[in-house]
Write a protein that holds these residues in place. Sequence first.
Motif, short mmCIF file in Angstrom:
data_model
loop_
_atom_site.label_atom_id
_atom_site.label_comp_id
_atom_site.label_asym_id
_atom_site.label_seq_id
_atom_site.Cartn_x
_atom_site.Cartn_y
_atom_site.Cartn_z
N LYS A 387 0.82 -1.26 0.00
CA LYS A 387 0.13 0.14 0.00
C LYS A 387 0.91 1.36 -0.06
CE LYS A 387 -3.91 -2.04 2.34
NZ LYS A 387 -4.82 -2.01 3.51
N ARG A 388 2.23 1.30 -0.11
CA ARG A 388 3.05 2.30 -0.05
C ARG A 388 2.79 3.05 -1.48
NH1 ARG A 388 8.76 -0.50 2.42
NH2 ARG A 388 7.78 -1.09 4.28
N PRO A 389 3.25 4.40 -1.33
CA PRO A 389 3.15 5.20 -2.61
C PRO A 389 4.15 4.33 -3.74
CG PRO A 389 3.44 6.49 -0.97
CD PRO A 389 3.73 5.27 -0.34
N GLN A 390 3.72 4.69 -5.00
CA GLN A 390 4.70 4.39 -6.08
C GLN A 390 6.20 5.03 -5.86
OE1 GLN A 390 2.46 5.71 -9.58
NE2 GLN A 390 1.87 3.86 -9.97
N GLN A 391 7.05 4.06 -6.39
CA GLN A 391 8.26 4.90 -6.32
C GLN A 391 9.08 4.38 -7.57
OE1 GLN A 391 10.44 3.60 -2.32
NE2 GLN A 391 9.11 2.04 -2.57
N PRO A 392 9.72 5.71 -8.36
CA PRO A 392 10.03 5.49 -9.70
C PRO A 392 11.45 4.54 -9.46
CG PRO A 392 10.41 7.81 -8.67
CD PRO A 392 9.44 6.99 -7.68
N LEU A 393 11.56 4.06 -10.86
CA LEU A 393 12.84 3.27 -10.96
C LEU A 393 13.63 3.87 -12.10
CD1 LEU A 393 11.26 -0.54 -11.05
CD2 LEU A 393 12.74 0.80 -9.13
N ALA A 394 14.98 3.80 -11.83
CA ALA A 394 15.92 4.23 -13.18
C ALA A 394 16.81 3.09 -13.38
CB ALA A 394 16.74 5.33 -12.68
N ALA A 395 16.93 2.76 -14.46
CA ALA A 395 17.96 1.70 -15.10
C ALA A 395 19.59 2.22 -14.96
CB ALA A 395 17.47 1.25 -16.41
N LEU A 396 20.07 0.97 -14.54
CA LEU A 396 21.62 1.12 -14.56
C LEU A 396 22.22 0.27 -15.70
CD1 LEU A 396 22.35 0.71 -10.69
CD2 LEU A 396 23.04 2.78 -12.14
N LEU A 400 18.54 -4.38 -14.17
CA LEU A 400 19.23 -3.76 -12.77
C LEU A 400 18.74 -2.47 -12.90
CD1 LEU A 400 20.88 -4.10 -10.28
CD2 LEU A 400 22.79 -3.35 -11.50
N PHE A 401 17.92 -2.04 -11.51
CA PHE A 401 17.42 -0.70 -11.66
C PHE A 401 17.64 -0.23 -10.32
CE2 PHE A 401 15.37 -2.55 -14.96
CZ PHE A 401 14.58 -1.59 -15.95
N TYR A 402 17.42 1.15 -9.86
CA TYR A 402 17.46 1.52 -8.64
C TYR A 402 16.39 2.57 -8.22
CZ TYR A 402 19.26 6.08 -10.63
OH TYR A 402 19.27 7.13 -11.48
N LEU A 403 15.96 2.43 -6.90
CA LEU A 403 14.76 3.66 -6.52
C LEU A 403 15.65 4.96 -6.86
CD1 LEU A 403 13.47 2.06 -3.34
CD2 LEU A 403 12.76 1.79 -5.73
N VAL A 404 14.79 5.84 -7.59
CA VAL A 404 15.27 7.09 -7.90
C VAL A 404 15.37 7.94 -6.53
CG1 VAL A 404 14.64 9.51 -8.94
CG2 VAL A 404 14.15 7.29 -10.28
N VAL A 409 18.65 1.42 -2.46
CA VAL A 409 17.80 0.12 -2.69
C VAL A 409 17.87 -0.11 -4.15
CG1 VAL A 409 15.73 -1.06 -2.73
CG2 VAL A 409 16.19 0.75 -0.78
N ARG A 410 18.31 -1.27 -4.56
CA ARG A 410 18.40 -1.64 -6.10
C ARG A 410 17.29 -2.74 -6.32
NH1 ARG A 410 24.73 -1.45 -7.96
NH2 ARG A 410 24.98 0.78 -8.07
N VAL A 411 16.90 -2.87 -7.49
CA VAL A 411 15.98 -3.75 -7.73
C VAL A 411 16.63 -4.48 -9.22
CG1 VAL A 411 13.63 -4.39 -8.77
CG2 VAL A 411 13.98 -2.53 -7.01
N ARG A 412 16.76 -5.94 -8.99
CA ARG A 412 17.22 -6.76 -9.99
C ARG A 412 16.15 -7.81 -10.31
NH1 ARG A 412 22.71 -9.24 -8.54
NH2 ARG A 412 21.50 -10.37 -7.03
#
Length: 438
Positions: A387-396, A400-404, A409-412
Motif C-alpha cells: 500500500k506504499r506510494p509508487q516509487q520511480p525506478l531508473a535503469a543502470l 538492474l534498476f535503482y529507486l530514484v 535500494v536496487r531492484v534486480r
Amino acid sequence: MRTAQRLVHCLLAPLLLLCLPGTVHAAAPTPRDTVADVARSIQDHYYDVECAAEIAAGLRKAAAAGEFDRYTDPRDLVTALTERIKSHDGHFRVNWLPPEQRAAEPRGRPGPNVAQPVDYARRRNYGVHRVEILPGNLGYLDLKEFADFRFGEPRTPARVALESALQLLASTDALIIDLRDNGGGSPVSVGYLVSAFTPKGADIYSSFRWRDGDALGSTSEAPVDWYPNPRLDVPLYLLTSPRTASAAEALVYTLKNVGRAVVIGETSAGAANPGAEIDAGNGFSVFVATGSPTSPITHRNWEGSGIAPDVAVPQREALRTAQALALDSLLKKGLSGGDAIDARWALDAVRAESASVPALAHAEYTGQYDRMRIEEVAGRLYLRNGKRPQQPLAALERDLFYLVDDPSVRVRFERNGDGRVAALETLRPDGSANRYRR
C-alpha cells in the motif's frame, strides 16, 4: 558608530525607505530633478569619494543633455538609471515606489491600494530554503540569502535558522552549499558561517574600508561569536552562478582562498561592496556601496571580476557534479563496508542520470511479484510495495534498476531458462536481499 555588521551586502530587492506625503501638493518631479537627487545621493555616500564625484557628474551631464527626458514613467526611469550606473559598481540599483503607497489612511487603517509591510526575512525562512540529506550521506544546504542578526543575541530567528540547518547536517560525510540563487545579505551571517568550517581566530576574514574610514577605522567580517563546533575536516562544496553575488561571493571568496572548499558552477557576479539604501526623495531610492572589502590573503576583492569556479560547469549541472565529486572523493579516502557500497551505489545513480541507457522493453518487467508490483506510467517504471506510494525506478543496465528517491535500494530482475522475467530481488548495501516471484 556604524559597523560592518549593521551594513548589508545586497543585490536582493532592497527595502525602500518610507516617504510620507506633505500636506501641500508639490509639482511632480521631472526626470532631471530625479537624476539630480540620485546623483547627490551617490556623491554623498559612495565609498570612493573621487569615483562618486565622477559618477554624479556624469549623471548630471547626461541629464542636462536630455538623455533621461523621455522617461516620464518612474518605472522606466529607475530602469534606465540602474542600467547606466551599475557598470561602476554591481550594487548600484535605483528603485521607486509611489509615495502614497507608503502611508496609512487616517486612523491607522490601510486602504486597499496601500502597500502592506512584509517581513520577507521571516517568510523566506531567513534564507534557509532547503536542507536535505542526499544519497550517499551528502548534506545539502540551499541558501537564498544571508539574513542579518546581532551577535550577542543567540536566539534571534536568523541565527537559529542557520544553526538549525547546520545541526541537521552534522552527521553527513560531505556538505554541499548551494549559492546559485543567492544575491547577498549580511556580513554577519557570512562570518558566522565561515567560522563553522575554519579554525577559531583564523586570519582569513575580509576587512572593510569605509568612505570615512579614517574616522571609523577598519572593520572586519570576522564574527564576534564563533561557531562552537566547527567541522574542520568535512569536505565542502560551493555551487555558484552569475547570480551568486555580494555576501554570497564573500563566503565563496574566503573559503576558496584558504583551500577550504571546492567551488563548482559558473563565475559569480562580481559585486563585492556592502552598502545601504539611500532615500532620494519622491519615492525614489538608490542602493549605494558605502564600503569595500579587502582579503588578508589576496589583498584585494572580487569587484568586477567575480570568482571563477574550481570546476567550471553550466550552473544547471553544478549539483550533480558536486555529488559525483564528493562521492568519488569519499570512496578514494577509504570508506569501508556497507558505507562504501552505499556511496558507490549513490555515485552510480548520479552518473546514470547523464548516461545513455539502451531502450528497454518495459512490458517485460510489468506485473505482480508477490506483494510487489511493477507498473508503467507515462513511459517510466514504478515499483509499488503493497500500500506504499509508487516509487520511480531508473535503469543502470538491463535488468538492474535503482529507486530514484533512494539509490541505496536496487531492484534486480531474474529471468528463467526461456529468457522471461520470473522474479525480482531488492538489494541493500548491507548485503540483505529479498526475492519476490512473479
